[in-house]
Scaffold this motif. Structure first.
Motif, mmCIF file in Angstrom:
data_model
loop_
_atom_site.group_PDB
_atom_site.id
_atom_site.type_symbol
_atom_site.label_atom_id
_atom_site.label_comp_id
_atom_site.label_asym_id
_atom_site.label_seq_id
_atom_site.Cartn_x
_atom_site.Cartn_y
_atom_site.Cartn_z
ATOM 1 N N ASP A 58 0.848 -1.185 0.000
ATOM 2 C CA ASP A 58 0.000 0.000 0.000
ATOM 3 C C ASP A 58 0.887 1.240 0.000
ATOM 4 O OD1 ASP A 58 -2.450 -1.238 -0.045
ATOM 5 O OD2 ASP A 58 -2.710 -1.243 2.131
ATOM 6 N N ARG A 59 0.298 2.382 -0.343
ATOM 7 C CA ARG A 59 1.027 3.650 -0.313
ATOM 8 C C ARG A 59 0.373 4.587 0.690
ATOM 9 N NH1 ARG A 59 5.143 4.536 -3.761
ATOM 10 N NH2 ARG A 59 5.527 2.807 -5.197
ATOM 11 N N VAL A 60 1.215 5.292 1.432
ATOM 12 C CA VAL A 60 0.734 6.120 2.535
ATOM 13 C C VAL A 60 1.416 7.477 2.525
ATOM 14 C CG1 VAL A 60 0.269 4.102 3.992
ATOM 15 C CG2 VAL A 60 2.501 5.219 4.116
ATOM 16 N N ASP A 61 0.804 8.421 3.252
ATOM 17 C CA ASP A 61 1.462 9.670 3.594
ATOM 18 C C ASP A 61 1.920 9.565 5.043
ATOM 19 O OD1 ASP A 61 0.812 10.575 1.096
ATOM 20 O OD2 ASP A 61 -0.846 11.842 1.739
ATOM 21 N N ASP B 155 2.510 17.840 10.885
ATOM 22 C CA ASP B 155 3.097 18.145 9.578
ATOM 23 C C ASP B 155 3.118 16.867 8.745
ATOM 24 O OD1 ASP B 155 3.672 20.826 10.085
ATOM 25 O OD2 ASP B 155 5.589 20.314 11.028
ATOM 26 N N THR B 156 2.810 16.984 7.455
ATOM 27 C CA THR B 156 2.987 15.864 6.540
ATOM 28 C C THR B 156 4.441 15.851 6.076
ATOM 29 O OG1 THR B 156 0.697 15.936 5.776
ATOM 30 C CG2 THR B 156 2.281 14.831 4.353
ATOM 31 N N LEU B 157 5.164 14.802 6.452
ATOM 32 C CA LEU B 157 6.581 14.723 6.101
ATOM 33 C C LEU B 157 6.782 14.252 4.662
ATOM 34 C CD1 LEU B 157 8.065 13.080 9.325
ATOM 35 C CD2 LEU B 157 7.754 15.498 8.792
ATOM 36 N N PHE B 158 6.136 13.143 4.298
ATOM 37 C CA PHE B 158 6.325 12.566 2.974
ATOM 38 C C PHE B 158 4.984 12.083 2.430
ATOM 39 C CE2 PHE B 158 9.843 11.204 5.799
ATOM 40 C CZ PHE B 158 10.786 12.114 5.389
ATOM 41 N N GLN B 159 4.892 12.085 1.126
ATOM 42 C CA GLN B 159 3.705 11.568 0.449
ATOM 43 C C GLN B 159 4.089 10.387 -0.441
ATOM 44 O OE1 GLN B 159 2.285 15.018 -1.696
ATOM 45 N NE2 GLN B 159 0.907 15.608 -0.048
ATOM 46 N N ASN B 160 3.108 9.525 -0.698
ATOM 47 C CA ASN B 160 3.265 8.436 -1.670
ATOM 48 C C ASN B 160 4.412 7.485 -1.303
ATOM 49 O OD1 ASN B 160 2.427 7.095 -3.986
ATOM 50 N ND2 ASN B 160 3.870 8.188 -5.289
ATOM 51 N N VAL B 161 4.450 7.081 -0.048
ATOM 52 C CA VAL B 161 5.500 6.186 0.437
ATOM 53 C C VAL B 161 4.993 4.748 0.367
ATOM 54 C CG1 VAL B 161 6.951 5.567 2.398
ATOM 55 C CG2 VAL B 161 6.407 7.972 1.950
ATOM 56 N N GLU C 40 9.590 2.425 2.551
ATOM 57 C CA GLU C 40 10.646 2.594 1.547
ATOM 58 C C GLU C 40 10.903 4.078 1.341
ATOM 59 O OE1 GLU C 40 10.574 0.390 -2.410
ATOM 60 O OE2 GLU C 40 10.188 2.461 -3.023
ATOM 61 N N LEU C 41 12.099 4.533 1.727
ATOM 62 C CA LEU C 41 12.474 5.942 1.615
ATOM 63 C C LEU C 41 13.885 6.048 1.060
ATOM 64 C CD1 LEU C 41 11.182 7.211 5.081
ATOM 65 C CD2 LEU C 41 10.106 7.639 2.875
ATOM 66 N N ASN C 42 14.222 7.244 0.579
ATOM 67 C CA ASN C 42 15.608 7.449 0.166
ATOM 68 C C ASN C 42 16.448 7.759 1.415
ATOM 69 O OD1 ASN C 42 15.575 10.276 0.733
ATOM 70 N ND2 ASN C 42 14.768 10.711 -1.292
ATOM 71 N N PRO C 43 17.776 7.771 1.321
ATOM 72 C CA PRO C 43 18.607 7.926 2.519
ATOM 73 C C PRO C 43 18.292 9.185 3.330
ATOM 74 C CG PRO C 43 19.951 7.160 0.702
ATOM 75 C CD PRO C 43 18.598 7.457 0.128
ATOM 76 N N ARG C 44 18.111 10.329 2.679
ATOM 77 C CA ARG C 44 17.836 11.573 3.405
ATOM 78 C C ARG C 44 16.490 11.499 4.117
ATOM 79 N NH1 ARG C 44 19.110 15.338 6.765
ATOM 80 N NH2 ARG C 44 18.144 17.375 6.375
#
Length: 265
Positions: A147-150, A169-175, A203-207
């Motif tokens: 699934d994909r989440v914010d 705060d929304t940190l990331f979208q479409n994770v 699943e995220l990039n290193p930063r």
């Protein structure tokens, strides 16, 4: 001419006419179509006997040999003449789902000792990082792997009046969700995640992984489930909140002062 002779001539003429019609129908009858056998150069290719989900440990009975045109065989296919045969796939782990009748390739299977399944399904350059979840912060535990989440951070801050207040705060979208608890896939008919799962692996990039680790220590993380229609259509992966509209960073105005930008790709 006598009447009997006329009747005989009439009968003979009718019989002759009937014979002529029958012979004509036989002559004009279309001949049966000829079947020409064309010799096709083929080989035996290993295919899935039934659907194999992600993460399943495979057995020899999960596969079968299927006749396949040689011109359609790619080097990644496992053929009967190649070394190993069934031994190549027996006891392996599916690093990607396989459909019934789909040719098996070495890229879709991993042997124990060649790395974990989670590491095998991670795209190049991405990281897997876990965060705590509970029913009220993970869509009632209805979030499943893939699934994909914010990702939303909620923390306590002191307002200019000296009072504590909750800020989100929304940190990331479409994770993409890689795993819920120890589950990295869903079996047929499963509609709920593990009832006792207390972590979600994202699943995220290193930063972004660094920012999520910091956010875990400063507040509570919530996961907002996205519609399947809003999936990763552009193939960009996780993005900062409002990334498409405001560039690569997110700043939230609070009391007229811009806050820290959390999400950067």
């Amino acid at each position: 001419m006598k009447r009997g002779q006329l009747i005989g001539i009439a009968i003979a003429g009718g019989a002759g006419l009937l014979a002529f019609i029958l012979m004509r129908s036989i002559v004009n009858e279309p001949s049966a179509p000829k079947q020409v056998a064309v010799q096709v150069d083929a080989t035996e290719v290993l295919v899935a006997r039934h659907d194999i989900p992600l993460g399943q440990v495979t057995k020899a009975t999960d596969f079968r040999w299927q006749t396949w045109p040689k011109e359609a065989v790619t080097p990644s296919f496992i053929t009967e003449g190649s070394g190993g045969g069934m031994k190549v796939v027996e006891g392996a782990i599916a690093r990607a789902p396989l459909l019934e009748g789909e040719p098996v390739t070495s890229q879709k299977l991993i042997k124990p000792g060649q790395g974990g399944v989670l590491a095998a399904i991670l795209p190049s350059g991405m990281r897997a990082i876990s965060t705590k979840i509970k029913e009220e912060t993970a869509a009632g535990r209805l979030i499943l792997p893939n699934d994909r989440v914010d990702v939303i951070l909620t923390r306590r801050e002191r307002s200019p009046t000296g009072q504590d207040e909750a800020v989100s705060d929304t940190l990331f979208q479409n994770v993409r969700v890689l795993a819920i608890g120890q589950s990295i896939g869903t079996k047929e008919g499963t509609k709920l995640s593990e009832g006792n799962a207390s972590t979600a692996t994202l699943e995220l990039n290193p930063r972004q992984a660094e920012l999520l680790a910091r956010a875990n220590s400063t507040g509570e993380i919530s996961l907002a489930l996205r519609s399947v229609v809003d999936g990763d259509l552009k193939g960009k992966g996780p993005t900062a909140a409002m990334n498409d509209q405001r560039g690569s960073t997110v700043r939230v105005l609070r009391y007229g002062v811009p806050s820290r930008a959390y999400g950067v790709n």
